[in-house]
Design an enzyme around this catalytic site. Structure first.
Site, PDB file in Angstrom:
ATOM      1  N   HIS A  42       0.834  -1.204   0.000  1.00 23.34           N
ATOM      2  CA  HIS A  42       0.000   0.000   0.000  1.00 23.34           C
ATOM      3  C   HIS A  42       0.864   1.248   0.000  1.00 23.34           C
ATOM      4  CE1 HIS A  42      -3.694  -2.064   0.370  1.00 23.34           C
ATOM      5  NE2 HIS A  42      -3.357  -2.655   1.494  1.00 23.34           N
ATOM      6  N   ARG A  60      -9.732   3.781 -16.740  1.00 21.19           N
ATOM      7  CA  ARG A  60     -10.198   2.582 -16.032  1.00 21.19           C
ATOM      8  C   ARG A  60     -11.527   2.933 -15.373  1.00 21.19           C
ATOM      9  NH1 ARG A  60      -4.310   2.315 -14.743  1.00 21.19           N
ATOM     10  NH2 ARG A  60      -3.525   0.272 -15.337  1.00 21.19           N
ATOM     11  N   ARG A  85     -12.155   2.100 -21.016  1.00 20.21           N
ATOM     12  CA  ARG A  85     -12.168   0.640 -20.938  1.00 20.21           C
ATOM     13  C   ARG A  85     -13.414   0.185 -20.186  1.00 20.21           C
ATOM     14  NH1 ARG A  85      -7.397  -2.287 -17.849  1.00 20.21           N
ATOM     15  NH2 ARG A  85      -8.527  -1.642 -16.000  1.00 20.21           N
ATOM     16  N   GLU A  94      -3.791  -8.320 -23.732  1.00 20.14           N
ATOM     17  CA  GLU A  94      -3.275  -8.629 -22.394  1.00 20.14           C
ATOM     18  C   GLU A  94      -3.027 -10.119 -22.217  1.00 20.14           C
ATOM     19  OE1 GLU A  94      -5.320  -5.804 -19.254  1.00 20.14           O
ATOM     20  OE2 GLU A  94      -6.798  -6.664 -20.616  1.00 20.14           O
ATOM     21  N   ASN A 145       1.027  -4.945 -18.287  1.00 26.49           N
ATOM     22  CA  ASN A 145       1.004  -5.423 -16.897  1.00 26.49           C
ATOM     23  C   ASN A 145       0.465  -6.849 -16.866  1.00 26.49           C
ATOM     24  OD1 ASN A 145       1.545  -2.723 -16.599  1.00 26.49           O
ATOM     25  ND2 ASN A 145      -0.475  -2.199 -15.816  1.00 26.49           N
ATOM     26  N   ASP A 146      -0.644  -7.042 -17.568  1.00 22.06           N
ATOM     27  CA  ASP A 146      -1.194  -8.392 -17.629  1.00 22.06           C
ATOM     28  C   ASP A 146      -0.473  -9.246 -18.655  1.00 22.06           C
ATOM     29  OD1 ASP A 146      -3.203  -8.775 -15.669  1.00 22.06           O
ATOM     30  OD2 ASP A 146      -4.418  -7.271 -16.680  1.00 22.06           O
ATOM     31  N   ARG A 162       1.621 -10.718 -11.164  1.00 28.51           N
ATOM     32  CA  ARG A 162       2.060  -9.323 -11.148  1.00 28.51           C
ATOM     33  C   ARG A 162       2.118  -8.747  -9.740  1.00 28.51           C
ATOM     34  NH1 ARG A 162      -2.850  -6.218 -14.260  1.00 28.51           N
ATOM     35  NH2 ARG A 162      -2.189  -4.364 -13.153  1.00 28.51           N
ATOM     36  N   CYS A 171      -0.787   0.647 -23.144  1.00 22.48           N
ATOM     37  CA  CYS A 171      -1.220   1.366 -21.950  1.00 22.48           C
ATOM     38  C   CYS A 171      -0.761   0.678 -20.665  1.00 22.48           C
ATOM     39  CB  CYS A 171      -2.733   1.564 -21.950  1.00 22.48           C
ATOM     40  SG  CYS A 171      -3.645   0.022 -21.985  1.00 22.48           S
TER      41      CYS A 171
HETATM   42  C1  PEP Z   1      -2.480  -3.866 -18.176  1.00 28.65           C
HETATM   43  O1  PEP Z   1      -2.813  -5.000 -17.840  1.00 28.65           O
HETATM   44  O2  PEP Z   1      -1.366  -3.589 -18.692  1.00 28.65           O
HETATM   45  C2  PEP Z   1      -3.405  -2.735 -17.970  1.00 28.65           C
HETATM   46  C3  PEP Z   1      -3.127  -1.532 -18.422  1.00 28.65           C
HETATM   47  O3  PEP Z   1      -4.546  -2.989 -17.262  1.00 28.65           O
HETATM   48  P1  PEP Z   1      -4.603  -3.063 -15.647  1.00 28.65           P
HETATM   49  O4  PEP Z   1      -3.268  -2.650 -15.119  1.00 28.65           O
HETATM   50  O5  PEP Z   1      -5.728  -2.176 -15.257  1.00 28.65           O
HETATM   51  O6  PEP Z   1      -4.889  -4.522 -15.443  1.00 28.65           O
HETATM   52 MG    MG Z   2      -4.870  -5.390 -17.330  1.00 29.52          MG
END
Ligand code: PEP
Ligand code: MG
Length: 566
Positions: free
Chosen positions: A192, A290, A326, A428, A451-452, A462, A499
């Site tokens: 956090h 988001r 999104r 993703e 990220n995903d 992650r 993104c």
């Molecule tokens: C991602 O997965 O890269 C992404 C931008 O979505 P989130 O981080 O909201 O899962």
């Molecule tokens: Mg994602």
């Protein structure tokens, strides 16, 4: 005196310089020994009940304050604390300790010890719940003994806070105008404290380890959240760089590479309060809005009109730019009580994102699409684009397009004002990257969510610090998935953006331009640096760099290519 450097995990790409203030809340909470003759259990039960009420009221105030200063998503942690306060098992434990002869404050300490230890033994994000429990325990004890809270909100200007750990309530109190940064002994990138630091754009390094204790109160330190370093008695050069004399110029116009190819640089936004900072940092538009903020921390889903207002607000912040919204991406790990999300052993592999929108949340999806189509028909609606999360199959895209057609037909029948927005999907999952050639025939754009994507390509959670090295988009396997996606769109009427967090790393701009991305979307902090780097990039050189990176066998080689020693 010569500079001494300690290493940890950097969590914000910023540096700050200041004077050390040690924060040791536990020292204020030393309790006297419990009386040998025992206690009046009824009176202690009452004290405990009253303390719980007071703690709850405090938490609610802090929740509201955090929602306002940091954001709704971050404020949600205080709701979790309220839940812990009311947890029947913990309550039972406290009352049993009181009945066994302990004063309420000792009973609280004892009763929390077991659950804290249990969470500490768990993995990933669950382990961080131990911090939340400690926070709730210390709050209760402090209320019970009438202790004053150390006021982190009123530290002298230019303070750097050092601590064993910072709880969510501690971090939420930090005032970025006074605090130049913080460093902690424990904690990882997803703690956090780290999340709050990023939201507040505070330089921070976590997980430095016990060596941090060797830094004396009043010492001068630089917190370098980019390199993950705490420099004690920093050199003049390091100090000046951290003081931030060289802030990059903010470009409010769209930018092009040195050889004239436009690259859109947009912002990722998680709540309306972030729109203004995005405009101020020179974003061309929003590359990822988001929409979870509309759905979390409430008792029932937002109505169509409330959603319409939120989307229209985003569009009017960027009247000449694109706003990519999104659709709802929940499931598994994000609590939305009214959605009745099932328990899942593997929430990241379960029913999340578009899978829920086409399944149990179909009605919500329809309402969201109605609000979006109406927003597309509003004053600045031309710039609206709708994007689906976690797509893995062509059938999902076709089903979502059918839902969009049905909503458009309904709006037509009702004589409502609406328009068809641009339509795209996130890349993703490895499945989506492999199916990119089929996807580009059906959509206007793709946006790579690294990220995903890194999590699924590398099979590395992650949120789990222990596999953070694997969860890295610079592994050639992830880069090749990105390249596959971009190549599929070559010569098609389909633009490709990114993104995920990767897009916002200024060290990677040349590589990403070289891979052929048309748009990069990131948290507002790094927009000026990325814009400057786009302008400095020559596409031919960038393409050669990307080619070498794609041919690399290891992440280490890729890091060497971008001259980064990690
Ligand atoms: C991602 O997965 O890269 C992404 C931008 O979505 P989130 O981080 O909201 O899962
Ligand atoms: Mg994602």
């Amino acid at each position: 005196m010569s500079e001494r450097t300690l290493s940890g995990t950097g969590v914000t790409p910023r540096a700050g310089v200041g004077t050390v203030v040690w924060y040791r809340p536990e020292a204020d909470l030393e309790l006297p020994e419990p009386p040998a003759e025992g206690v009046d259990a009824a009176a202690e039960r009452e004290r405990f009940e009253a303390a719980r009420e007071e703690a709850r009221a405090e938490l609610e105030r802090e929740r509201d304050r955090t929602a306002e200063r940091v954001g709704e998503e971050e404020a949600a942690v205080f709701d979790a604390h309220v839940q812990f306060l009311g947890d029947p098992q913990i309550e039972e434990g406290v009352l049993a300790e009181i009945d066994g002869g302990l004063p309420a404050e000792h009973a609280v300490r004892r009763a929390f010890a077991g659950p804290i230890e249990q969470f500490e033994g768990m993995e990933g994000r669950m382990a961080e719940r131990a911090d939340d429990l400690r926070d709730v325990r210390d709050r209760l004890v402090r209320v019970l003994v009438g202790g004053e809270r150390v006021n982190l909100a009123e530290l002298p200007e230019g303070s750097v806070v050092l601590a064993e750990r910072l709880t969510p309530s501690d971090t939420a109190q930090l005032d970025p105008d006074r605090v130049a940064g913080f460093a902690t002994v424990t904690g990882g990138r997803t703690s956090h404290a780290a999340i709050f630091a990023r939201s507040l754009a505070l330089p921070a390094v976590v997980g430095v380890g016990g060596d941090l204790e060797s830094i004396a109160e009043g010492a001068t330190v630089v917190i370098d959240g980019d390199a993950g370093e705490v420099a004690v008695d920093p050199s003049e050069e390091r100090r000046e760089a951290a003081a931030g004399g060289e802030e990059v110029e903010i470009r409010h116009e769209p930018v092009s590479t040195a050889d004239g190819a436009p690259v859109e640089v947009a912002a990722n936004v998680g709540r309306p309060a972030e729109l203004e900072p995005a405009v101020a940092r020179g974003a061309d538009g929003i590359g990822l809005f988001r929409t979870e903020f509309l759905f979390l921390d409430r008792e029932s889903p937002p109505a169509e009109d409330e959603q319409y207002e939120a989307y229209a607000e985003a569009l009017s912040a960027f009247p000449a730019g694109r706003v990519v919204v999104r659709t709802l991406d929940v499931g598994g790990d994000k609590p939305v009580p009214y959605l009745d999300l099932p328990e899942s052993e593997n929430p990241f592999l379960g029913e999340r994102g578009i899978r829920r929108s086409l399944g149990p949340d179909a009605e919500l999806f329809e309402t969201q699409l109605r609000a979006l189509l109406r927003a597309a028909g509003s004053e600045h609606g031309d710039g609206l684009a709708v994007m689906l999360p976690l797509v893995a199959t062509i059938e999902e895209v076709e089903a979502a397009l059918d839902a969009l057609d049905a909503v458009a037909a309904d709006l037509d029948d009702a004589g409502a004002e609406y328009a068809r927005p641009e339509f795209g999907v996130m890349i993703e999952t490895p499945a989506a990257a492999f199916m990119a050639p089929e996807l580009v025939e059906r959509v206007d754009f793709l946006s790579v969510g690294t990220n995903d994507l890194a999590q699924y390509v590398m099979a590395a959670d992650r949120g789990d610090e222990r596999v953070a090295d694997l969860h890295d988009p610079l592994h050639p396997a992830v880069l090749r998935a990105v390249a596959r996606t971009v190549d599929a769109a070559e010569g098609e009427e389909c633009w490709v953006g990114m993104c995920g967090e990767m897009a916002g790393d200024p060290d990677l701009t040349e590589l990403l331009v070289g891979l052929g991305l048309d748009e990069l979307s990131m948290s507002a902090v790094t927009i000026p640096d990325v814009k400057a780097n786009v302008e400095a990039t020559d596409r031919e050189e960038a393409a050669a760099l990307a080619e070498r990176a794609l041919a690399a066998s290891t992440k280490r080689e890729v890091n060497q290519l971008i001259r980064r020693d990690r």
